[in-house]
Design a protein around this motif. Structure first.
Motif, mmCIF file in Angstrom:
data_model
loop_
_atom_site.group_PDB
_atom_site.id
_atom_site.type_symbol
_atom_site.label_atom_id
_atom_site.label_comp_id
_atom_site.label_asym_id
_atom_site.label_seq_id
_atom_site.Cartn_x
_atom_site.Cartn_y
_atom_site.Cartn_z
ATOM 1 N N PRO A 60 0.855 -1.231 -0.041
ATOM 2 C CA PRO A 60 0.052 0.116 -0.007
ATOM 3 C C PRO A 60 0.966 1.285 0.220
ATOM 4 O O PRO A 60 1.818 1.144 0.521
ATOM 5 C CB PRO A 60 -0.694 -0.066 1.345
ATOM 6 N N GLY A 61 0.250 2.165 -0.214
ATOM 7 C CA GLY A 61 0.899 3.661 -0.587
ATOM 8 C C GLY A 61 1.637 4.143 0.814
ATOM 9 O O GLY A 61 3.080 4.470 0.667
ATOM 10 N N GLN A 62 1.233 3.827 1.838
ATOM 11 C CA GLN A 62 1.931 4.365 3.434
ATOM 12 C C GLN A 62 3.167 3.222 3.605
ATOM 13 O O GLN A 62 4.161 3.779 3.845
ATOM 14 C CB GLN A 62 0.942 4.284 4.466
ATOM 15 N N GLN A 63 2.996 1.957 3.173
ATOM 16 C CA GLN A 63 3.958 0.929 3.444
ATOM 17 C C GLN A 63 5.312 1.417 2.479
ATOM 18 O O GLN A 63 6.401 1.231 2.578
ATOM 19 C CB GLN A 63 3.538 -0.487 3.219
ATOM 20 N N MET A 64 4.892 1.834 1.156
ATOM 21 C CA MET A 64 5.712 2.074 0.207
ATOM 22 C C MET A 64 6.744 3.372 0.609
ATOM 23 O O MET A 64 7.814 3.208 0.399
ATOM 24 C CB MET A 64 5.220 2.240 -1.001
ATOM 25 N N ASP A 65 5.883 4.353 1.009
ATOM 26 C CA ASP A 65 6.555 5.492 1.604
ATOM 27 C C ASP A 65 7.461 5.295 2.742
ATOM 28 O O ASP A 65 8.538 5.720 2.855
ATOM 29 C CB ASP A 65 5.175 6.489 2.178
ATOM 30 N N ARG A 66 7.187 4.279 3.684
ATOM 31 C CA ARG A 66 8.252 4.090 4.637
ATOM 32 C C ARG A 66 9.552 3.120 4.237
ATOM 33 O O ARG A 66 10.480 3.306 4.652
ATOM 34 C CB ARG A 66 7.524 3.226 5.825
ATOM 35 N N LEU A 67 9.220 2.529 3.157
ATOM 36 C CA LEU A 67 10.277 1.704 2.632
ATOM 37 C C LEU A 67 11.352 2.548 1.970
ATOM 38 O O LEU A 67 12.411 2.579 1.920
ATOM 39 C CB LEU A 67 9.757 0.662 1.602
ATOM 40 N N LEU A 68 10.759 3.732 1.071
ATOM 41 C CA LEU A 68 11.473 4.743 0.580
ATOM 42 C C LEU A 68 12.371 5.485 1.894
ATOM 43 O O LEU A 68 13.512 5.924 1.323
ATOM 44 C CB LEU A 68 10.794 5.638 -0.371
ATOM 45 N N ALA A 69 11.484 5.825 2.619
ATOM 46 C CA ALA A 69 12.313 6.646 3.772
ATOM 47 C C ALA A 69 13.498 5.833 4.512
ATOM 48 O O ALA A 69 14.237 6.648 4.925
ATOM 49 C CB ALA A 69 11.285 7.141 4.948
ATOM 50 N N ALA A 70 13.388 4.575 4.585
ATOM 51 C CA ALA A 70 14.328 3.941 5.084
ATOM 52 C C ALA A 70 15.509 3.725 4.369
ATOM 53 O O ALA A 70 16.717 3.188 5.007
ATOM 54 C CB ALA A 70 13.636 2.528 5.474
ATOM 55 N N GLN A 71 15.774 3.491 3.104
ATOM 56 C CA GLN A 71 16.675 3.465 2.490
ATOM 57 C C GLN A 71 17.839 4.640 2.469
ATOM 58 O O GLN A 71 17.339 5.921 2.802
ATOM 59 C CB GLN A 71 16.284 3.353 0.825
ATOM 60 N N PRO A 72 19.297 4.657 2.279
ATOM 61 C CA PRO A 72 20.076 5.454 2.572
ATOM 62 C C PRO A 72 19.824 6.669 1.606
ATOM 63 O O PRO A 72 19.318 6.485 0.219
ATOM 64 C CB PRO A 72 21.479 4.854 2.401
ATOM 65 N N ALA A 73 20.193 7.954 2.038
ATOM 66 C CA ALA A 73 19.976 9.275 1.304
ATOM 67 C C ALA A 73 20.949 9.094 0.026
ATOM 68 O O ALA A 73 22.032 8.528 0.313
ATOM 69 C CB ALA A 73 20.410 10.254 2.045
ATOM 70 N N ALA A 74 20.562 9.193 -1.144
ATOM 71 C CA ALA A 74 21.548 9.489 -2.247
ATOM 72 C C ALA A 74 22.805 10.213 -2.109
ATOM 73 O O ALA A 74 22.661 11.431 -1.429
ATOM 74 C CB ALA A 74 20.640 9.672 -3.342
#
Length: 723
Positions: free
Chosen positions: A709-723
């Motif tokens: 779902p959109g909210q879980q996808m948002d958390r996955l993106l937030a958890a990855q290291p910053a570019a």
């Protein structure tokens, strides 16, 4: 001096008559010009005008300067001239040097005499021939044009030829000119070697236009096919009679019978065939009228009951041989009697004609639409493979017939009740199948009209389920029951997430979370897919704006589009570019994914839709590549940006060398075309490593993440290291 072109073509002064035929051929070809029978010869001038092209003597029309202006076929062949363009050759160039003085005096006598003149001399068959080359003794018969603008010559090669010509003319008179039938001779290559004036007249052609032309050049495709089948039979010595359809010069149709006889030489070699041709166009037209009256409804032009039953028998037999199915639709107009009673039968007939047109426009050209009588119509849908196709036709038919009819100033509204019976499931005998479709139609009327019903209860239940599902989907759109979930797409070189695929879900209040396989087919069959696709696009555009603000402007979201969405009206997508602009999304932020069926579809709407999407700044991706027949050249032509390798190919990685080699080759070729490659269905680390080693750009699958779902996808993106 040269004859001025305008004078030569003037109606009253030209040496040539109608259609290029010399005006005074008859006095030269008919020896009776030297006797009191001249009046008779002049009456027959029209006949000789037709025959001069084929006369067994060489005929010339010369200008006053001695240039050759016109020749017939014998003269052209004898001296190697082109009839249409004789050039600027002087006739005296063919006269032997020893006789040129006599020839010049002969010309002067002809020009100064009101009667034809004769001379004996020698000619060479090549102009300016070598002086040592012997001449050919000939006789010349010359006559001046009454208007003083040309002279005519008839050349014969030996004494006594005029008598032979007289006999030849009499034979032409009896056999050719007086024949009530066309006479057509072809050579061994089926090229026209002779036609009589009657034949040329039947086709509206000039004789010389037909000579040398293949017989098939005057036929349509159907006639050519029949001709090719029968040429071999003629060569076997068989005399035959066939009906052929010819095309006249003005494009109209000539039906004719050809009674053909083969021609052989003394050695038994096939030389060609001679045909007697009879015009049967009027008889064919009469037969056609009688046949149409017996098989077609005079009001609508549709097949009547007799023709319908014959077609149904034929299609049922074909379906039985092929192991296929067909659907029979029985259509009855609702409330038609009230139209007749209120507006009269003339307006009722107008409605029936319009209804027939609406029905015919919503089925294939290969399907049969018939009028059984009154307001009853039938449709035979042959070769149906899926119920979804039948369902789509039924919905389009009922919707079309429910729209208002404009009847010469009056507007009326009716509807239709449709019954459906399937072959061979509901019946194998055509009459029983028709009876079952009729019964199903009455069931549709009993259910409230303006709808359709299947004869088989199980199929009816499935149809009811489809209709209820569509109704529920409309409610789902209004009440925001649909959701957009996302599956991350991983960049293989570093494992980062900079793309995602949007996937539709339906949170049904009773059935729970439904996948697209549970409802998309119903949406496509009913046209609701367009509204759903518009809703998804708006949601994804807003989400892309949020994620780009949070995680970088390079983030992309892919949306799946069915082939049906590419074929819809372009106006439905006019605001997509505006939505992208209002959100401030850069070109390429949204990727449209589609299947190879779209790339292989050459319909104008599909091509225009691809062009329109590109102009809006949308990127294009081909999904499930490797599972069908699309070529890499097709990808380049369609301007594809991303290629998604089908999960069936990815699943073979690590299993054998062939599967791995195929994936590696596809990746290399796609990248040579400038495409980015995405591997779908990656489920193991080994598959990921092999794809990375092969140079694949992106991958998605359960190994990385399930659909979120959109909210879980948002958390996955937030958890990855910053570019």
């Amino acid at each position: 001096m040269d004859i001025p072109p305008q004078a030569a073509s003037a109606p009253d002064s030209s040496p040539l008559g109608h259609d290029g035929v010399p005006r005074h051929v008859a006095p030269l070809l008919d020896d009776s010009v030297f006797s009191p029978e001249r009046v008779k010869a002049e009456r027959e001038q029209a006949y000789f005008n037709d025959l001069y092209l084929l006369a067994p003597v060489a005929y010339f029309v010369l200008g006053l300067d001695g240039r050759i202006l016109q020749v017939n076929l014998v003269a052209a062949e004898l001296f190697g001239l082109v009839r249409e363009r004789p050039g600027h050759v002087l006739f005296r160039a063919y006269v032997h040097e020893a006789f040129r003085h006599d020839y010049e005096q002969f010309v002067q006598r002809v020009l100064n005499s009101s009667e034809p003149e004769r001379i004996q001399l020698q000619v060479r068959l090549r102009p300016h021939a070598d002086a040592r080359e012997a001449g050919v003794p000939v006789g010349l018969l010359g006559s001046a044009d009454p208007n003083g603008q040309a002279l005519r010559l008839v050349l014969e090669q030996a004494e006594g030829k005029l008598a032979a010509l007289e006999r030849s003319e009499e034979r032409f008179r009896r056999i050719v000119h007086s024949a009530e039938e066309g006479i057509w001779e072809i050579d061994a290559q089926a090229l026209t070697s002779f036609v009589n004036p009657k034949m040329a007249h039947m086709l509206g052609c000039q004789i010389e236009d037909m000579l040398g032309q293949p017989l098939a050049a005057f036929m349509d495709d159907e006639g050519r096919a029949i001709l090719e089948r029968n040429i071999a039979r003629r060569q076997d010595g068989m005399a035959e009679r066939h009906e052929f359809k010819f095309l006249r010069r003005d494009g109209s149709t000539l039906w004719a019978t050809l009674a053909t006889n083969p021609i052989f030489d003394s050695g038994g070699n096939y030389l060609g065939a001679l045909a007697l041709v009879s015009d049967i166009t009027a008889q064919r037209a009469a037969s056609e009228r009688i046949w149409r009256q017996a098989n077609f409804d005079p009001l609508t032009g549709l097949p009547n009951r007799h023709m319908f039953l014959d077609r149904l028998q034929h299609e049922a037999g074909h379906a039985k041989r092929e192991g296929a199915c067909l659907a029979l639709l029985f259509i009855d107009l609702d409330h038609f009697k009230q139209v007749n009673d209120r507006l009269g039968h003339e307006k009722g007939d107008m409605l029936l004609r319009q209804a027939a047109t609406r029905i015919s426009e919503r089925v294939r050209a290969t399907d049969t639409v018939a009028r059984l009588g009154g307001d009853e119509f039938t449709v035979i849908l042959a070769g149906v493979g899926q119920l979804g196709g039948i369902e789509r036709v039924l919905q389009e038919l009922t919707a079309a017939l429910a729209r208002p009819f404009v009847l010469d100033g009056d507007t009326v509204q009716v509807s239709a009740s449709v019954g459906v019976a399937l072959y061979p499931g509901d019946a194998e005998a055509p009459d029983i199948l028709l009876r079952h479709a009729d019964q199903a139609m009455y069931a549709a009327k009993s259910a409230g009209r303006n709808g359709y019903s299947y004869f088989t209860p199980a199929l009816q239940q499935a149809a009811d389920l489809r209709r209820s599902t569509v109704r529920e989907m409309r409610v789902a759109l209004a009440q925001d029951q649909f959701e957009v979930h996302y599956q991350p797409i991983i960049r293989l070189c570093d494992g980062s997430i900079e793309r995602a695929e949007a996937l539709l879900r339906w949170r049904h209040p009773l059935r729970g979370l439904l996948l697209p396989a549970d409802f998309i087919a119903f949406a496509e069959a009913n046209g609701l897919i367009i509204d759903i696709g518009e809703w998804v696009f708006r949601q994804v555009v807003r989400q892309a704006r949020l994620w780009q603000d949070e995680y970088g402007a390079a983030f992309q979201i892919s949306i799946n589009k069915s082939a049906m969405e590419f074929r819809c009206d372009a106006a439905l997508y006019q605001d997509w570019g505006g939505q992208l602009a209002r959100q401030g999304l850069a070109p390429g932020a949204i990727v449209i994914e589609t299947t190879e069926a779209v790339l292989l579809d050459e319909a104008r709407q599909v091509v225009e839709r691809l062009r329109q999407f590109r102009a809006m700044g949308l990127s294009l991706a081909l999904d499930d590549f490797g599972s069908g027949q699309v070529s890499l050249a097709c990808l380049k032509t369609a301007d594809i940006d991303f290629l998604k390798i089908d999960r069936s190919l990815v699943g073979q990685l690590g299993g054998d060398d062939a599967g791995q080699g195929l994936c590696v080759a596809l990746i290399a070729l796609a990248q040579r075309l400038g495409l980015k490659v995405v591997a779908e269905g990656v489920e193991t680390a080994a598959q990921r490593d092999l794809l990375r080693a092969a140079g694949c750009d992106y991958a998605q699958g359960y190994f990385f993440s399930r659909v979120l779902p959109g909210q879980q996808m948002d958390r996955l993106l937030a958890a990855q290291p910053a570019a």
